[in-house]
Design an enzyme around this catalytic site. Structure first.
Site, short mmCIF file in Angstrom:
data_model
loop_
_atom_site.label_atom_id
_atom_site.label_comp_id
_atom_site.label_asym_id
_atom_site.label_seq_id
_atom_site.Cartn_x
_atom_site.Cartn_y
_atom_site.Cartn_z
N GLY A 474 0.83 -1.19 0.00
CA GLY A 474 0.00 0.00 0.00
C GLY A 474 0.87 1.24 0.00
O GLY A 474 2.05 1.19 0.36
N CYS A 475 0.28 2.39 -0.38
CA CYS A 475 1.10 3.61 -0.53
C CYS A 475 1.57 4.14 0.82
O CYS A 475 2.73 4.50 0.98
CB CYS A 475 0.32 4.66 -1.31
SG CYS A 475 -1.34 4.98 -0.67
N TYR A 476 0.68 4.17 1.82
CA TYR A 476 1.10 4.67 3.14
C TYR A 476 2.17 3.78 3.77
O TYR A 476 3.17 4.28 4.29
CB TYR A 476 -0.11 4.77 4.09
CG TYR A 476 -1.02 5.95 3.83
CD1 TYR A 476 -0.53 7.25 3.93
CD2 TYR A 476 -2.35 5.77 3.53
CE1 TYR A 476 -1.36 8.35 3.71
CE2 TYR A 476 -3.20 6.85 3.32
CZ TYR A 476 -2.69 8.14 3.41
OH TYR A 476 -3.52 9.22 3.20
#
Ligand SMILES: [Zn+2]
Length: 674
Positions: A474-476
């Site tokens: 995921g990006c976070y």
């Protein structure tokens, strides 16, 4: 279940591009190349070793055109006769065979291929008067037994030689004509029906030995029969090979019979397409070559039999220049006297040198080698053989499905031998129970989950290289883990009391720029900042999983995501308690060491700060760390593009690693700034 591994050591690897060679070791897992590296390549314990000192390492050669029935007829085809006279012998030479003869002939043929470095072939196998299910299946099993990949295509005609060639009957003396004019070939309809049975009951894994269709020569097949063969090839998705313009006689008589070239006639019948390959193609006009290239068809070049039978010299350079796919073949052991692909490569290169004095037009050794490997692989329709590259045999599929949908598709794709890079969350969390907690759904693919590798190259590069299933982060988590990993790994960062503050542009934040929800409306997002998913965001367990693995003990983080009024970009500020006091310089030195050699993580110089603008449109993640002695904490900062390093660009980086390509391939475009 473990897969046997083998390592080949001490050999010299021939580069695919041409005649350069370098020392290399090759690690093989099961039937797939996993890694190619410098001598001394590390291999798992218990790996079988093969000593290849003084050996050249090349992919198995691929023979694009042969006839296994020729193995028992070797040496009995008279010297100095052209193709048309040879065809008059065909039934006498290849007929009256028992099932055991047919099997034995294919076995002999396969053994000869293997002994000369060839591991795959396209076999146009004939039976007189017509193909049989038992015969074709026996030949297929013979290849499997020897361990040679093959396409076995029953070679058929529904016209006799005397019917096939216009004017031949009329030219015969009366007595002879009376003998042959009543002869009939097996009816095309019956052969087509048998082919359907052969295809329907195919007994072997098609990735090893696959079926094909082989109507032998256009003139020898009625249009109706060619149409039936075309339909079978389409219906069963199998390759179709024919002898095409092999002799000048065929080309001339073709125009007499059809009023067009053989190729144009086949094209009009709908036979020419990506599944089609023409053997020989000696007498192709420029228009034929363009037509074949445009249709995605292939030519199997057979220099040895073309010379033996005086058929002529095919214009390979013109074919390649037109973008036509060309493979290399030996043709039958009876019409070429050998099935040695090295001999075929040599003649392919040298024959081009009698066609023109312009040496720049000659076929080089490297080109001939490429035809005998990659080129022929295309003819066989097996495009994952013919190269020495990690994972080459497998396709890669990128999945970007909604969460908990990927897990339905992945097992199917993996069952077909595909590698998968999944951009959903479905394979990111190692503990299946977490899906119930965070995604309110059960995980249904335990096997896939157990084998999946978390696709964060900076932490898991080695595992990604041999993975068949990679979960793109995921990006976070990407931003949070890259910002803090050096601290946590070194033990300087404490596992408790970590606070992560993430800020995403509107294309991230679960919206992918398309979700319809008030939060993403222009009037809500523009000129506004808001936190969301406070204490409940699904990326939290991902961050904890990765940091816990680095710390060697459970790590809990307080994570809060924010939505910022920008299109792309993801900024992370993480506050990590230190286990002992350290200055910013020491911490930065630690970061530089941790990310040394990483192509996409940039530790920005002291005094500078990461910004989203500096990374938008790229696969870069900029990081820095600052010590805050007053609070006994380090402030870790990272910036990346949520659609780049935080999304699909990182997926490409994973692909490059999985395929053994340069990790930066396709990812070196500069960021968009300002
Ligand atoms: Zn042939």
């Amino acid at each position: 279940m473990t897969t046997a591994t083998t390592v080949i050591r001490g050999g010299t690897l021939l580069e695919p591009a041409g005649p350069r060679a370098r020392p290399a070791d090759i690690l093989i897992e099961g039937d797939t190349i996993r890694e190619i590296g410098a001598p001394g390549l590390r291999a798992p314990e218990g790996t079988r070793q093969i000593d290849a000192r003084d050996r050249l390492l090349i992919p198995g050669l691929i023979n694009a055109h042969t006839h296994s029935h020729g193995a028992l007829a070797r040496g009995i085809v008279p010297d100095a006769i052209p193709l048309e006279i040879l065809l008059g012998y065909a039934a006498a030479v290849n007929g009256n065979r028992t099932l055991e003869d047919k099997r034995l002939s294919a076995q002999l043929s396969a053994i000869e291929l293997v002994r000369k470095g060839c591991t795959a072939c396209f076999d146009m196998f004939t039976e007189f008067p017509a193909p049989t299910v038992e015969g074709v299946h026996a030949v297929a099993r013979a290849y499997q037994q020897v361990g040679v990949r093959a396409v076995v295509a029953p070679m058929m005609a529904d016209l006799t030689l005397w019917q096939a060639l216009p004017g031949l009957l009329a030219s015969l003396p009366d007595a002879v004509r009376r003998q042959v004019e009543g002869l009939r070939a097996a009816p095309g309809q019956a052969s087509a029906t048998t082919c359907r049975d052969i295809l329907k009951a195919w007994p072997i894994d098609r990735s090893e030995v696959a079926p094909g269709i082989g109507p032998t020569i256009p003139l020898h097949c009625s249009d109706g029969f060619l149409g039936a063969c075309r339909d079978l090839a389409r219906e069963f998705d199998v390759p179709l090979q024919m002898h095409l313009a092999e002799s000048r006689g065929q080309a001339v008589l073709g125009i007499e019979k059809y009023g067009t070239s053989l190729t144009a006639h086949l094209d009009a019948l709908g036979v020419v397409g990506p599944r089609f390959s023409g053997a020989h193609g000696v007498w192709l006009e420029d228009d034929d070559v363009r037509r074949l290239a445009g249709a995605g068809a292939s030519i199997a070049h057979n220099p040895m039999s073309n010379l033996r039978l005086g058929s002529g010299v095919a214009r390979v350079r013109a074919m390649l220049a037109a973008g036509l796919r060309v493979g290399l073949g030996t043709d039958s052991a009876s019409s070429s006297d050998t099935q040695n692909m090295f001999e075929a490569m040599r003649l392919c290169a040298y024959l081009s040198r009698v066609q023109t004095f312009d040496y720049r037009e000659w076929i080089t050794a490297g080109e001939a080698f490429t035809l005998a490997t990659e080129g022929s692989a295309r003819v066989l329709g097996m495009d994952r053989i013919g190269r020495l590259l990690p994972g080459f045999k497998a396709d890669v599929v990128f999945l970007a499905l909604p969460h908990m949908e990927s897990q339905r598709a992945v097992p199917i794709l993996r069952g077909q031998g595909r590698k998968v890079i999944d951009l959903s969350a479905d394979y990111r969390l190692r503990d299946a129970a977490l899906y119930g907690t965070w995604y309110k759904a059960d995980h249904i693919d335990a096997v896939g989950l157990a084998e999946a590798v978390y696709g964060l190259p900076e932490l898991h590069r080695k595992a990604i290289a041999t993975a068949s299933l990679v979960a793109n982060p995921g990006c976070y988590p990407m931003g949070a883990v890259l910002a803090t990993a050096p601290l946590i790994k070194s033990g300087l960062g404490r596992g408790e009391g970590i606070v992560v503050d993430g800020k995403s542009g509107v294309t991230g934040a679960g919206a992918q720029g398309r979700k319809v929800e008030p939060m993403y409306l222009y009037t809500e997002a523009n000129e506004n900042v808001q936190a969301y998913g406070i204490g409940t965001h699904r990326h939290t367990p991902e961050i904890e999983q990765e940091l816990s693995a680095l710390a060697g003990q459970p790590v809990v983080v307080g994570f809060t995501p924010h939505l910022l009024p920008m299109n792309r970009g993801l900024f992370t500020t993480a506050s990590v308690p230190l286990t002992k006091s350290a200055g910013s310089g020491d911490l930065l030195a630690l970061y530089r060491e941790f990310y040394a050699g990483e192509p996409f993580v940039r530790v920005v110089p002291e005094g500078e700060r990461p910004t989203t603008r500096a990374v938008v449109g790229s696969n870069f993640c900029d990081v820095t760390v600052v010590s805050d002695p007053r609070t006994g904490r380090a402030v870790c900062v990272s910036a990346l593009d949520n659609l780049g390093k935080g999304g699909s660009a990182n997926g490409i980086q994973n692909l490059n690693i999985m395929m053994g390509w340069d990790e930066r391939t396709g990812l070196e475009a500069p960021p968009v700034y300002p």
